[in-house]
Design an enzyme around this catalytic site. Sequence first.
Site, PDB file in Angstrom:
ATOM      1  N   THR A  15      95.834 -43.731 114.105  1.00  0.00           N
ATOM      2  CA  THR A  15      97.150 -43.899 114.721  1.00  0.00           C
ATOM      3  C   THR A  15      97.352 -45.371 115.015  1.00  0.00           C
ATOM      4  O   THR A  15      96.415 -46.147 114.983  1.00  0.00           O
ATOM      5  CB  THR A  15      97.259 -43.111 116.033  1.00  0.00           C
ATOM      6  OG1 THR A  15      96.181 -43.516 116.866  1.00  0.00           O
ATOM      7  CG2 THR A  15      97.187 -41.627 115.778  1.00  0.00           C
ATOM      8  N   GLY A  16      98.575 -45.746 115.288  1.00  0.00           N
ATOM      9  CA  GLY A  16      98.824 -47.121 115.681  1.00  0.00           C
ATOM     10  C   GLY A  16      99.116 -48.023 114.507  1.00  0.00           C
ATOM     11  O   GLY A  16      99.347 -49.199 114.683  1.00  0.00           O
ATOM     12  N   CYS A  17      99.093 -47.510 113.278  1.00  0.00           N
ATOM     13  CA  CYS A  17      99.526 -48.306 112.137  1.00  0.00           C
ATOM     14  C   CYS A  17     101.041 -48.240 112.095  1.00  0.00           C
ATOM     15  O   CYS A  17     101.617 -47.200 111.801  1.00  0.00           O
ATOM     16  CB  CYS A  17      98.963 -47.752 110.831  1.00  0.00           C
ATOM     17  SG  CYS A  17      97.199 -47.983 110.677  1.00  0.00           S
ATOM     18  N   ILE A  18     101.684 -49.341 112.430  1.00  0.00           N
ATOM     19  CA  ILE A  18     103.148 -49.321 112.526  1.00  0.00           C
ATOM     20  C   ILE A  18     103.745 -49.414 111.132  1.00  0.00           C
ATOM     21  O   ILE A  18     103.290 -50.211 110.325  1.00  0.00           O
ATOM     22  CB  ILE A  18     103.646 -50.487 113.411  1.00  0.00           C
ATOM     23  CG1 ILE A  18     103.019 -50.370 114.804  1.00  0.00           C
ATOM     24  CG2 ILE A  18     105.153 -50.473 113.532  1.00  0.00           C
ATOM     25  CD1 ILE A  18     103.140 -51.617 115.636  1.00  0.00           C
ATOM     26  N   MET A  77      93.976 -46.576 115.398  1.00  0.00           N
ATOM     27  CA  MET A  77      93.291 -47.541 114.569  1.00  0.00           C
ATOM     28  C   MET A  77      94.261 -48.144 113.572  1.00  0.00           C
ATOM     29  O   MET A  77      95.149 -47.498 113.068  1.00  0.00           O
ATOM     30  CB  MET A  77      92.171 -46.812 113.843  1.00  0.00           C
ATOM     31  CG  MET A  77      91.498 -47.646 112.825  1.00  0.00           C
ATOM     32  SD  MET A  77      89.861 -46.940 112.627  1.00  0.00           S
ATOM     33  CE  MET A  77      89.467 -47.528 111.057  1.00  0.00           C
TER      34      MET A  77
END
Lengths: 131, 111, 99
Positions: free
Chosen positions: B108-111, A1
């Site tokens: 997750t996936g927040c760069i 997310m």
Amino acid sequence: MSDMDDMDDGSGIIKKFMFLNRKAPHGTVYALEGLEVVLITAAFDQDVSLVFTDDGVYQLMKGIDTKGIEVKDFSKTYRALEGYDIEKLYVDRTSLDARGLTEDDLIVDVTVLADDEMANLMAEQDVVISF
Amino acid sequence: MPMVNIAGKEVEVDEEGYLVDLSQWNEDIAKYMAVEEKVELTDAHWEVVNFLREYYAEYQIAPAVRVLTKAIGKKLGPEKGNNKYLYELFPYGPAKQACKIAGLPKPTGCI
Amino acid sequence: MLHIVNKSASERSSLESCLRLATQGSAVLLIEDAVYAATTGNAAAAKIQAAAAGLKIYALGPDLAARGMAGRVLDGVNVVDYGGFVDLVAEHSNCQSWL
């Protein structure tokens, strides 16, 4: 997310990306890592195709129960892909046949391709990323 | 990892305060997390928190904001399925704050 | 001898080598991605069934379930749980893992 919704590299160019999944789900971390990359890539509004071939077709099996091996059941996450506008999912007939499987055994709707169709789909991509 | 005492129960959280074992989640934990995030929980907040928990149970991930917005619009109506509405409820980001309150893992996936 | 195989037979040759070199009466335990070979319709199924005549073939139940394969196990393959895994190791004087 991610809070960086509708992220865009600014170029506006849409490329054809293929994510090629060739590994069974739990024996290695490839399947889960590949899925996470696909979910992140969805934010970039590219033309994404997801291919499951060889042991990769096992990632999509219905009826997975991971309680006994104490890992997350990420097979459910493939059903979220539609909400991420990733709707082009392909498997090849050869890989299904070699494993005694049919599309009815899979947890999501897929397009089943013959070898020559799969070959053409791969050939027309701008980028192929393999897991 | 740090332990915190929430309503008389020892609960493990990660270094950013996210619940480690989401099966431990209950309303007391949600209320504790909301205080940490300086969010005052109303029915509108609960609606989003419960939606996230249902989404996680179904798909085993916390959705990207774009996906959350669209899905909420579909389920709860277009007046709620937009960034403005969700950011008013969770000013520091529905991803970060609503997930924490819902007991979901750190996005997750927040760069 | 207890042979333990953990790699998919459609990706590696370890199962094939194991079946070629395991002596009569030995036990072969399939775990992790090797369990697919013991399921109906799999390309390796005929080899497993032929081998079952001279070897005792086992597959780990939790690994089958985690792969959606619990209902597809070949006849002649014995499904064991983790306790059964431990028993197999204890029953055999030596053990080989085909990595």
